[in-house]
Design a protein around this motif. Structure first.
Motif, PDB file in Angstrom:
ATOM      1  N   ARG A  26     -28.237  21.394 -24.084  1.00  0.00           N
ATOM      2  CA  ARG A  26     -28.468  20.052 -23.983  1.00  0.00           C
ATOM      3  C   ARG A  26     -29.855  19.758 -24.837  1.00  0.00           C
ATOM      4  NH1 ARG A  26     -29.728  17.904 -18.167  1.00  0.00           N
ATOM      5  NH2 ARG A  26     -31.736  18.247 -18.614  1.00  0.00           N
ATOM      6  N   ARG A  29     -31.275  13.787 -22.662  1.00  0.00           N
ATOM      7  CA  ARG A  29     -30.578  13.276 -21.535  1.00  0.00           C
ATOM      8  C   ARG A  29     -31.274  12.088 -21.505  1.00  0.00           C
ATOM      9  NH1 ARG A  29     -27.808  15.347 -16.538  1.00  0.00           N
ATOM     10  NH2 ARG A  29     -27.662  13.464 -15.307  1.00  0.00           N
ATOM     11  N   PHE A  33     -26.314   8.722 -21.316  1.00  0.00           N
ATOM     12  CA  PHE A  33     -25.700   9.877 -22.104  1.00  0.00           C
ATOM     13  C   PHE A  33     -26.557  11.209 -22.108  1.00  0.00           C
ATOM     14  CE2 PHE A  33     -24.868   5.796 -24.456  1.00  0.00           C
ATOM     15  CZ  PHE A  33     -23.693   5.822 -24.256  1.00  0.00           C
ATOM     16  N   VAL A  35     -26.733  14.447 -24.837  1.00  0.00           N
ATOM     17  CA  VAL A  35     -26.399  14.866 -26.034  1.00  0.00           C
ATOM     18  C   VAL A  35     -26.560  16.372 -25.946  1.00  0.00           C
ATOM     19  CG1 VAL A  35     -27.204  14.859 -28.397  1.00  0.00           C
ATOM     20  CG2 VAL A  35     -27.616  12.813 -26.886  1.00  0.00           C
ATOM     21  N   THR A  37     -25.465  20.276 -28.132  1.00  0.00           N
ATOM     22  CA  THR A  37     -25.276  20.603 -29.468  1.00  0.00           C
ATOM     23  C   THR A  37     -24.864  22.182 -29.369  1.00  0.00           C
ATOM     24  OG1 THR A  37     -26.288  20.954 -31.553  1.00  0.00           O
ATOM     25  CG2 THR A  37     -27.602  21.511 -29.844  1.00  0.00           C
ATOM     26  N   LEU A  53     -21.204  13.766 -35.736  1.00  0.00           N
ATOM     27  CA  LEU A  53     -21.180  13.047 -34.137  1.00  0.00           C
ATOM     28  C   LEU A  53     -19.830  13.324 -33.441  1.00  0.00           C
ATOM     29  CD1 LEU A  53     -22.270  10.997 -32.246  1.00  0.00           C
ATOM     30  CD2 LEU A  53     -21.037   9.312 -33.815  1.00  0.00           C
ATOM     31  N   LEU A  91     -23.721  17.165 -33.143  1.00  0.00           N
ATOM     32  CA  LEU A  91     -24.312  16.250 -31.945  1.00  0.00           C
ATOM     33  C   LEU A  91     -23.092  15.584 -31.045  1.00  0.00           C
ATOM     34  CD1 LEU A  91     -27.148  14.499 -33.465  1.00  0.00           C
ATOM     35  CD2 LEU A  91     -27.268  16.518 -32.149  1.00  0.00           C
ATOM     36  N   PHE A  93     -22.505  13.041 -27.850  1.00  0.00           N
ATOM     37  CA  PHE A  93     -22.731  12.034 -27.005  1.00  0.00           C
ATOM     38  C   PHE A  93     -21.622  12.061 -25.795  1.00  0.00           C
ATOM     39  CE2 PHE A  93     -25.648  11.058 -30.241  1.00  0.00           C
ATOM     40  CZ  PHE A  93     -26.586  10.131 -29.672  1.00  0.00           C
ATOM     41  N   ALA A 115     -29.214   5.165 -27.382  1.00  0.00           N
ATOM     42  CA  ALA A 115     -28.802   6.070 -28.351  1.00  0.00           C
ATOM     43  C   ALA A 115     -30.202   6.263 -29.473  1.00  0.00           C
ATOM     44  CB  ALA A 115     -27.520   5.142 -29.303  1.00  0.00           C
ATOM     45  N   LEU A 118     -32.382   8.725 -28.143  1.00  0.00           N
ATOM     46  CA  LEU A 118     -31.637  10.252 -27.881  1.00  0.00           C
ATOM     47  C   LEU A 118     -31.856  10.714 -29.591  1.00  0.00           C
ATOM     48  CD1 LEU A 118     -29.152   9.724 -25.333  1.00  0.00           C
ATOM     49  CD2 LEU A 118     -31.241  10.877 -25.150  1.00  0.00           C
ATOM     50  N   LEU A 119     -31.353  10.030 -30.395  1.00  0.00           N
ATOM     51  CA  LEU A 119     -31.220  10.286 -31.854  1.00  0.00           C
ATOM     52  C   LEU A 119     -32.465  10.894 -32.326  1.00  0.00           C
ATOM     53  CD1 LEU A 119     -28.441   8.145 -33.317  1.00  0.00           C
ATOM     54  CD2 LEU A 119     -28.349  10.591 -33.021  1.00  0.00           C
ATOM     55  N   ALA A 122     -33.391  14.105 -30.845  1.00  0.00           N
ATOM     56  CA  ALA A 122     -32.571  15.126 -31.655  1.00  0.00           C
ATOM     57  C   ALA A 122     -33.224  15.339 -33.323  1.00  0.00           C
ATOM     58  CB  ALA A 122     -31.185  14.822 -31.725  1.00  0.00           C
TER      59      ALA A 122
END
Length: 124
Positions: A26, A29, A33, A35, A37, A53, A91, A93, A115, A118-119, A122
């Motif tokens: 993970r 969070r 959502f 996220v 990988t 994605l 990634l 979601f 989003a 979270l991006l 990431a």
């Protein structure tokens, strides 16, 4: 200026690609959502070149198709704008809470804000 596009190579397609990401780690969070990988990010050829994605928006968490489609549209748009800053990995979601009834504009605003956050996490 770099063109912000979303080609087919920037999406996950096969169930096995989703499965490897869900079995992975993970990344972040948020309120809506999670996220994920894959752990072995360097083994697949596509992962090393550009980020991809995947989205899991379950019907039990967003029962109306209009809601699910709006969430997906906003996630794709946020990913498209931040794709050049992201490392070359998959990634996924995943919506993990039920979306409470609200206006579609308010939902889109909340999804976009989360989003983007979270991006950004990431990308680190």
């Amino acid at each position: 200026m770099m063109r912000a596009s979303f080609p087919a190579t920037a999406r996950l397609h096969c169930p096995s690609e989703y499965a490897s990401a869900l079995k992975g780690r993970r990344l972040a969070r948020g309120a809506l959502f999670v996220v994920m990988t894959p752990r072995d990010t360097g083994t697949e050829g596509m992962n090393a070149s550009s980020p991809r994605l995947g989205m899991i928006i379950a019907k039990r968490f967003a029962p109306h198709a209009v809601t699910r489609n709006a969430i997906k549209r906003v996630l794709r748009e946020a990913f498209r704008h931040k794709r050049h800053m992201l490392p070359g990995r998959d990634l996924v979601f995943r919506l993990h809470v039920r979306v409470e009834p609200s206006s579609l504009c308010e939902l889109k605003r909340r999804v976009r804000a989360e989003a983007d956050a979270l991006l950004a996490r990431a990308a680190q």
